[in-house]
Structure formats: structure tokens, C-alpha cells
Motif scaffolding. Structure first.
Motif, PDB file in Angstrom:
ATOM      1  N   LEU A 111      37.434  33.015  36.359  1.00 14.03           N
ATOM      2  CA  LEU A 111      37.174  34.447  36.516  1.00 14.03           C
ATOM      3  C   LEU A 111      37.990  35.274  35.518  1.00 14.03           C
ATOM      4  CD1 LEU A 111      37.101  34.718  40.417  1.00 14.03           C
ATOM      5  CD2 LEU A 111      35.153  34.997  38.867  1.00 14.03           C
ATOM      6  N   VAL A 112      39.253  34.906  35.335  1.00 13.97           N
ATOM      7  CA  VAL A 112      40.082  35.646  34.377  1.00 13.97           C
ATOM      8  C   VAL A 112      39.552  35.449  32.966  1.00 13.97           C
ATOM      9  CG1 VAL A 112      42.408  35.884  33.402  1.00 13.97           C
ATOM     10  CG2 VAL A 112      42.127  35.561  35.861  1.00 13.97           C
ATOM     11  N   ASP A 113      39.143  34.247  32.657  1.00 18.61           N
ATOM     12  CA  ASP A 113      38.589  33.959  31.332  1.00 18.61           C
ATOM     13  C   ASP A 113      37.321  34.784  31.090  1.00 18.61           C
ATOM     14  OD1 ASP A 113      39.110  32.480  29.004  1.00 18.61           O
ATOM     15  OD2 ASP A 113      37.536  31.041  29.487  1.00 18.61           O
ATOM     16  N   GLN A 114      36.463  34.859  32.103  1.00 22.29           N
ATOM     17  CA  GLN A 114      35.242  35.652  31.987  1.00 22.29           C
ATOM     18  C   GLN A 114      35.569  37.135  31.823  1.00 22.29           C
ATOM     19  OE1 GLN A 114      33.183  34.590  35.585  1.00 22.29           O
ATOM     20  NE2 GLN A 114      32.368  32.671  34.755  1.00 22.29           N
ATOM     21  N   ALA A 115      36.603  37.599  32.528  1.00 24.54           N
ATOM     22  CA  ALA A 115      36.999  39.002  32.415  1.00 24.54           C
ATOM     23  C   ALA A 115      37.485  39.324  31.007  1.00 24.54           C
ATOM     24  CB  ALA A 115      38.089  39.321  33.440  1.00 24.54           C
ATOM     25  N   ARG A 116      38.196  38.406  30.400  1.00 25.95           N
ATOM     26  CA  ARG A 116      38.671  38.620  29.032  1.00 25.95           C
ATOM     27  C   ARG A 116      37.500  38.722  28.053  1.00 25.95           C
ATOM     28  NH1 ARG A 116      43.811  37.675  27.675  1.00 25.95           N
ATOM     29  NH2 ARG A 116      43.304  36.582  25.734  1.00 25.95           N
ATOM     30  N   VAL A 117      36.488  37.904  28.264  1.00 28.42           N
ATOM     31  CA  VAL A 117      35.303  37.975  27.407  1.00 28.42           C
ATOM     32  C   VAL A 117      34.616  39.329  27.573  1.00 28.42           C
ATOM     33  CG1 VAL A 117      32.998  37.007  26.994  1.00 28.42           C
ATOM     34  CG2 VAL A 117      34.954  35.476  27.371  1.00 28.42           C
ATOM     35  N   LEU A 118      34.468  39.771  28.818  1.00 27.80           N
ATOM     36  CA  LEU A 118      33.844  41.064  29.079  1.00 27.80           C
ATOM     37  C   LEU A 118      34.648  42.211  28.466  1.00 27.80           C
ATOM     38  CD1 LEU A 118      32.754  40.545  32.790  1.00 27.80           C
ATOM     39  CD2 LEU A 118      31.229  40.915  30.847  1.00 27.80           C
ATOM     40  N   LEU A 119      35.967  42.125  28.573  1.00 27.20           N
ATOM     41  CA  LEU A 119      36.804  43.182  28.012  1.00 27.20           C
ATOM     42  C   LEU A 119      36.679  43.218  26.494  1.00 27.20           C
ATOM     43  CD1 LEU A 119      38.732  45.402  28.861  1.00 27.20           C
ATOM     44  CD2 LEU A 119      40.614  43.774  28.685  1.00 27.20           C
ATOM     45  N   ALA A 120      36.602  42.054  25.875  1.00 26.99           N
ATOM     46  CA  ALA A 120      36.423  42.001  24.423  1.00 26.99           C
ATOM     47  C   ALA A 120      35.099  42.627  24.004  1.00 26.99           C
ATOM     48  CB  ALA A 120      36.497  40.557  23.940  1.00 26.99           C
ATOM     49  N   GLN A 121      34.129  42.613  24.918  1.00 24.69           N
ATOM     50  CA  GLN A 121      32.818  43.212  24.651  1.00 24.69           C
ATOM     51  C   GLN A 121      32.739  44.661  25.124  1.00 24.69           C
ATOM     52  OE1 GLN A 121      30.357  40.431  26.800  1.00 24.69           O
ATOM     53  NE2 GLN A 121      30.357  38.900  25.152  1.00 24.69           N
ATOM     54  N   GLU A 122      33.895  45.233  25.531  1.00 25.18           N
ATOM     55  CA  GLU A 122      33.994  46.620  25.992  1.00 25.18           C
ATOM     56  C   GLU A 122      33.311  46.854  27.340  1.00 25.18           C
ATOM     57  OE1 GLU A 122      35.842  48.842  24.307  1.00 25.18           O
ATOM     58  OE2 GLU A 122      36.228  47.493  22.623  1.00 25.18           O
ATOM     59  N   HIS A 123      33.076  45.810  28.118  1.00 24.86           N
ATOM     60  CA  HIS A 123      32.527  45.963  29.463  1.00 24.86           C
ATOM     61  C   HIS A 123      33.698  46.061  30.449  1.00 24.86           C
ATOM     62  CE1 HIS A 123      28.627  45.247  27.794  1.00 24.86           C
ATOM     63  NE2 HIS A 123      28.858  43.968  27.499  1.00 24.86           N
ATOM     64  N   VAL A 124      34.340  47.211  30.448  1.00 24.35           N
ATOM     65  CA  VAL A 124      35.622  47.350  31.149  1.00 24.35           C
ATOM     66  C   VAL A 124      35.436  47.325  32.664  1.00 24.35           C
ATOM     67  CG1 VAL A 124      37.677  48.796  31.396  1.00 24.35           C
ATOM     68  CG2 VAL A 124      36.510  48.663  29.191  1.00 24.35           C
ATOM     69  N   THR A 125      34.433  48.000  33.178  1.00 23.30           N
ATOM     70  CA  THR A 125      34.220  48.037  34.629  1.00 23.30           C
ATOM     71  C   THR A 125      33.973  46.639  35.181  1.00 23.30           C
ATOM     72  OG1 THR A 125      33.285  50.267  34.486  1.00 23.30           O
ATOM     73  CG2 THR A 125      32.806  49.004  36.481  1.00 23.30           C
ATOM     74  N   GLU A 126      33.125  45.883  34.506  1.00 17.35           N
ATOM     75  CA  GLU A 126      32.833  44.525  34.949  1.00 17.35           C
ATOM     76  C   GLU A 126      34.075  43.635  34.861  1.00 17.35           C
ATOM     77  OE1 GLU A 126      31.168  46.306  32.808  1.00 17.35           O
ATOM     78  OE2 GLU A 126      29.000  46.180  33.130  1.00 17.35           O
TER      79      GLU A 126
END
Length: 273
Positions: A111-126
Motif C-alpha cells: 500500500l505504501v509503495d502504491q501511494a508513492r507511485v500515486l504521489l509521483a503522478q500527482e494523485h495526492v488524494t488517492e
């Protein structure tokens, strides 16, 4: 499906309920096999964890006995027909097989790894949502009911460090989402538990500043300065001094882009084992 928990008390979770293995050494064997799931744990490593530098003369037999009791527990409590394949004896040690969703530490890491990917893509809420979900898996300190030796102790330190890094990343995502007022109370609570953590102090000051509470932000900086001087004979870091200067001069509080936040918080969540 049976599940295993190490983010809190060590537990085997089944449809019939949760079970904690009896015996401190059986719990140690179980914890070590889980934290090195799908890897062979050699007898020397088990011996080092169980007895440090004073193993008994019958060490091989004793390790086998603990593994035997662990197998009996898994067979009795899990009520599944695959226990023989779950924990197997290898030429040099033992192997406990788990599926990706069976161990809470593995789910947390993913989950943390997926969150880092989302943050790198500017999907901050997700990203914030996934980080909250990951941190929600923790039920207390890692292996809270296991008297960890020097091998498990390193795993516990690593897991707790990953938890802290994930928490910092979640706080950063909430700052990006403008949740400054909500963060103030949480950061005060974190500082009650970690009074010398300058990262938490910096984010409390920043959250107060961005909430329009300039006087409280400056007072928080002075409180930190007094604390560090009294406890460590140190001044706040240059970053904190720059933050104080921003507040004093009325400089708008910096809001870093998501990719800069990510670069500043190296959470290698995949390295749980």
C-alpha cells in the motif's frame, strides 16, 4: 483464508478468531519465519535469535521441537489441509510460505509503495487514502507480545522506521491537500510522544502558520528552541530557522509540489524482509 499479523501483537487470524502462539520461543520462531516469509531461515539464524550466544548442547533437537509445536498449532488453529506445505523443512532450515495478502506487513508495504507511485503522478488524494489505509493496519508496536532477540530486534526497528516514514509521507500529503487545521492536533499528539523529533516540530509550526495562527507558530518555534537547548544544548536546524524567518517576514509558506515531497521522503516499503 488464514492471515498473519506482526504489526502489533503476533497473531494467527482465522475465520474462527485470532490466536496467539503459546510459549515465548515458539512465538520467536513464528515471528522470524513470518518476517522472512518465502525465504529459508537457517538453523544458525534461529539459534542466534533464540539463545544469543548461549545455545544449549541439544540445539538442533530443541529447534526441531519448537518447529514441531508451531506446526501443531498451525494445524490445530488454521483447520486447513495445506499446513504441510505451509511450513516445510529444508536442508539448511525452515520455510514458511505466505500469499501476498496473508501477512499484514506485506500488505502495508504494498500500500505504501502504491501511494508513492500515486504521489509521483500527482494523485495526492488517492495517495493520502492509501497511506491512511496502510497505517490503519498497525495495532500497536511491531511484535508487541514477542520478546525480540537481536535478529528480530533488527526487523522490529526496520518495521517501526517504515511506519514512521509512511506517517511522515501521509502528513506531507495532507499538507498538500490543505488539511493544516486538522493536522495541528495530530502533530501535537505526536510531539507528546516524540518531543525531540524536529520533523514533527517543523510540520506543526508550518501547519499553524498555514492555518493563520502566526503567533502560535512563532511560540512553537521558541518552545522547540528552549527544549533543544535544555535537553541537548543544541539550536534548531537551519531549516527551522528559515521557517521562522518566513513567518517573521510574512513570506508565504512554501508548498512543495508532490514530486519534491516524494524525493524528500525515501520510504523503501518493499524492503520489509
Amino acid at each position: 483464508m488464514i492471515r498473519f499479523s506482526v504489526l502489533g501483537s503476533l497473531e494467527l487470524q482465522t475465520p474462527q478468531g485470532a490466536y496467539v502462539p503459546r510459549g515465548p520461543k515458539v512465538r520467536k520462531v513464528f515471528a522470524l519465519l513470518l518476517l522472512r516469509a518465502n525465504q529459508i531461515v537457517d538453523v544458525d539464524t534461529l539459534t542466534d535469535e533464540l539463545w544469543d550466544e548461549n545455545p544449549p548442547r541439544t540445539v538442533i533437537t530443541t529447534v526441531r521441537t519448537h518447529v514441531y509445536h508451531l506446526r501443531k498449532m498451525l494445524d490445530r488453529e488454521s483447520r486447513v489441509s495445506t499446513v504441510a506445505q505451509l511450513l516445510t523443512t529444508q536442508p539448511t532450515g525452515y520455510l514458511l510460505r505466505t500469499a501476498p495478502d496473508q501477512l499484514d506487513a506485506t500488505v502495508f508495504a504494498r500500500l505504501v509503495d502504491q501511494a508513492r507511485v500515486l504521489l509521483a503522478q500527482e494523485h495526492v488524494t488517492e495517495a493520502s487514502h492509501l497511506l491512511r489505509k496502510a497505517l490503519g493496519l498497525w495495532r500497536g508496536p511491531a511484535l508487541a507480545n514477542v520478546a525480540a532477540g537481536r535478529v528480530l530486534g533488527r526487523h522490529v526497528l526496520h518495521l517501526n522506521e517504515l511506519r514512521t516514514r509512511a506517517l511522515e509521507l501521509r502528513i506531507e500529503t495532507d499538507m498538500l491537500l490543505g488539511r493544516h487545521r486538522e493536522l495541528v492536533a495530530e502533530l501535537r499528539g505526536l510531539l507528546a510522544a516524540h518531543p525531540l523529533n524536529e520533523w514533527f516540530h517543523a510540520h506543526l509550526i508550518r501547519a499553524l502558520h498555514r492555518s493563520g495562527r502566526r503567533g502560535e507558530a512563532l511560540a512553537a518555534f521558541q518552545d522547540l528552541r528552549a527544549l533543544l537547548d535544555r535537553e541537548l544544548g543544541l539550536e534548531p536546524s537551519p531549516e527551522l530557522h528559515r521557517l521562522q524567518h518566513e513567518i517573521l517576514t510574512g513570506t508565504p509558506a512554501e508548498v512543495r509540489p508532490a514530486h519534491q515531497v516524494l524525493a524528500g521522503l525515501p520510504v523503501d516499503a518493499r524492503a520489509v524482509s
